[in-house]
Design an enzyme around this catalytic site. Structure first.
Site, PDB file in Angstrom:
ATOM      1  N   PRO A   1      42.370  16.992  13.442  1.00  0.00           N
ATOM      2  CA  PRO A   1      43.246  18.164  13.323  1.00  0.00           C
ATOM      3  C   PRO A   1      42.563  19.451  13.789  1.00  0.00           C
ATOM      4  O   PRO A   1      43.205  20.476  13.975  1.00  0.00           O
ATOM      5  CB  PRO A   1      43.591  18.226  11.830  1.00  0.00           C
ATOM      6  CG  PRO A   1      42.688  17.271  11.149  1.00  0.00           C
ATOM      7  CD  PRO A   1      42.142  16.324  12.163  1.00  0.00           C
TER       8      PRO A   1
ATOM      9  N   GLU B   1      37.725  12.297   4.828  1.00  0.00           N
ATOM     10  CA  GLU B   1      37.732  13.750   4.922  1.00  0.00           C
ATOM     11  C   GLU B   1      37.341  14.224   6.313  1.00  0.00           C
ATOM     12  O   GLU B   1      37.543  15.364   6.681  1.00  0.00           O
ATOM     13  CB  GLU B   1      36.756  14.349   3.899  1.00  0.00           C
ATOM     14  CG  GLU B   1      37.354  14.615   2.547  1.00  0.00           C
ATOM     15  CD  GLU B   1      38.690  15.331   2.619  1.00  0.00           C
ATOM     16  OE1 GLU B   1      38.691  16.514   3.011  1.00  0.00           O
ATOM     17  OE2 GLU B   1      39.714  14.721   2.286  1.00  0.00           O
TER      18      GLU B   1
ATOM     19  N   ARG C   1      52.409   6.088  30.105  1.00  0.00           N
ATOM     20  CA  ARG C   1      53.638   6.220  30.895  1.00  0.00           C
ATOM     21  C   ARG C   1      53.449   7.074  32.147  1.00  0.00           C
ATOM     22  O   ARG C   1      54.290   7.078  33.039  1.00  0.00           O
ATOM     23  CB  ARG C   1      54.801   6.738  30.035  1.00  0.00           C
ATOM     24  CG  ARG C   1      54.606   8.108  29.467  1.00  0.00           C
ATOM     25  CD  ARG C   1      55.673   8.443  28.446  1.00  0.00           C
ATOM     26  NE  ARG C   1      57.000   8.631  29.028  1.00  0.00           N
ATOM     27  CZ  ARG C   1      57.355   9.691  29.727  1.00  0.00           C
ATOM     28  NH1 ARG C   1      56.491  10.673  29.956  1.00  0.00           N
ATOM     29  NH2 ARG C   1      58.577   9.793  30.216  1.00  0.00           N
TER      30      ARG C   1
ATOM     31  N   ASP D   1      60.911  15.106  33.008  1.00  0.00           N
ATOM     32  CA  ASP D   1      60.611  15.136  31.572  1.00  0.00           C
ATOM     33  C   ASP D   1      60.554  16.555  31.035  1.00  0.00           C
ATOM     34  O   ASP D   1      60.122  17.468  31.728  1.00  0.00           O
ATOM     35  CB  ASP D   1      59.206  14.564  31.303  1.00  0.00           C
ATOM     36  CG  ASP D   1      59.164  13.059  31.362  1.00  0.00           C
ATOM     37  OD1 ASP D   1      60.228  12.439  31.325  1.00  0.00           O
ATOM     38  OD2 ASP D   1      58.045  12.537  31.436  1.00  0.00           O
TER      39      ASP D   1
HETATM   40  N1  ADE Z   1      43.666  13.164  12.327  1.00  0.00           N
HETATM   41  C1  ADE Z   1      44.250  13.665  11.221  1.00  0.00           C
HETATM   42  N2  ADE Z   1      45.193  14.557  11.536  1.00  0.00           N
HETATM   43  C2  ADE Z   1      45.222  14.633  12.903  1.00  0.00           C
HETATM   44  C3  ADE Z   1      45.975  15.382  13.841  1.00  0.00           C
HETATM   45  N3  ADE Z   1      46.912  16.258  13.457  1.00  0.00           N
HETATM   46  N4  ADE Z   1      45.718  15.211  15.151  1.00  0.00           N
HETATM   47  C4  ADE Z   1      44.757  14.344  15.542  1.00  0.00           C
HETATM   48  N5  ADE Z   1      44.017  13.620  14.711  1.00  0.00           N
HETATM   49  C5  ADE Z   1      44.237  13.746  13.388  1.00  0.00           C
END
Ligand code: ADE
Length: 242
Positions: free
Chosen positions: A90, A117, A155, A170
């Site tokens: 994230p 975590e 793709r 697209d």
């Molecule tokens: N791992 C946990 N959340 C994630 C996300 N939003 N994007 C990529 N990998 C992740």
């Protein structure tokens, strides 16, 4: 293209890639997706892949050794280095169609899925060449994010989609959202297909679609519009019509 995925739950990848376009691409030898279990590269009898965070705090952290060893082993198997090694997290840069298109040009790709975590920062600093997030929300692990990346990259590999499944129209291909699509019947519950689409006038249809793309992007994703390449006339038209 060969895609190697390092993760803790390789069985998660079986079903998503056993259908439709990714399956067809694998059958035709255009792509090979191999999911590896990081736990197979641990050395203790319990297969310990995680440990407590230094400095304290909640949750567990994925250890660096099995991740490095898995990546090195796969690198030896495939005999290639200097490939993109993408850590799904994230904290990565936001994934876009442009990044997918860039990745689709490589012959090899490695994806690393964190879990718990997080993953020891030395993996991000010394093994990954890129860190990617699929959105501003937190998943329980990187596996779902890796599936999203694989699907969107595969793709775009030349030959994967048939000519009737072109990627050039697209959403996001040109920085805009796609125009609305309709199919038969012409009238459904009193809702008609826009008559222009039945006119057979390809020039007018293309112009209508372009206007729809612009209006839709202006209404739903004005942030995209700022970055898209539009003519001055188009920009003026949008401010008059939205
Ligand atoms: N791992 C946990 N959340 C994630 C996300 N939003 N994007 C990529 N990998 C992740």
């Amino acid at each position: 293209m060969r895609i190697d995925i390092l993760c803790l739950f390789p069985e998660m990848f079986v079903s998503p890639f056993s259908h439709s376009i990714v399956k067809r691409a694998e059958e035709r030898g255009l792509v090979q997706v191999v999911a590896h279990n990081i736990r197979d590269y641990t050395h203790d009898r319990h297969g310990t892949a995680d440990d407590y965070p230094y400095g304290g705090g909640a949750g567990m952290v994925l250890k660096p050794e099995p991740v490095f060893e898995a990546a090195e082993h796969i690198g030896q198997l495939t005999g290639v280095d200097n490939i993109p090694v993408v850590l799904l997290t994230p904290q990565g840069r936001p994934f876009t169609q442009r990044i997918a298109a860039g990745l689709s040009e490589y012959a090899n790709l490695m994806l690393i899925c964190g879990h718990y975590e997080g993953i020891d920062e030395r993996v991000a600093e010394n093994l990954a060449t890129d860190e990617i997030s699929i959105g501003d929300y937190v998943l329980t692990g990187g596996e779902l994010a890796a599936m999203v990346v694989v699907d969107s990259v595969v793709r775009l590999i030349p030959g994967v989609l048939g000519s009737d499944e072109s990627v050039t129209d697209d959403s996001h291909a040109d920085g805009l959202l796609e125009y609305p699509q309709y199919t038969r019947p012409e009238r459904y519950r009193g809702w008609d297909v826009p008559p222009i689409l039945l006119s057979g006038n390809h020039g007018e249809i293309a112009a209508w679609r372009r206007r729809q793309s612009l209006l839709r992007t202006a209404a739903r994703r004005p942030d995209l519009l700022e970055k898209a390449t539009l003519t001055d006339k188009e920009r003026a038209w949008i401010s008059d019509n939205s």
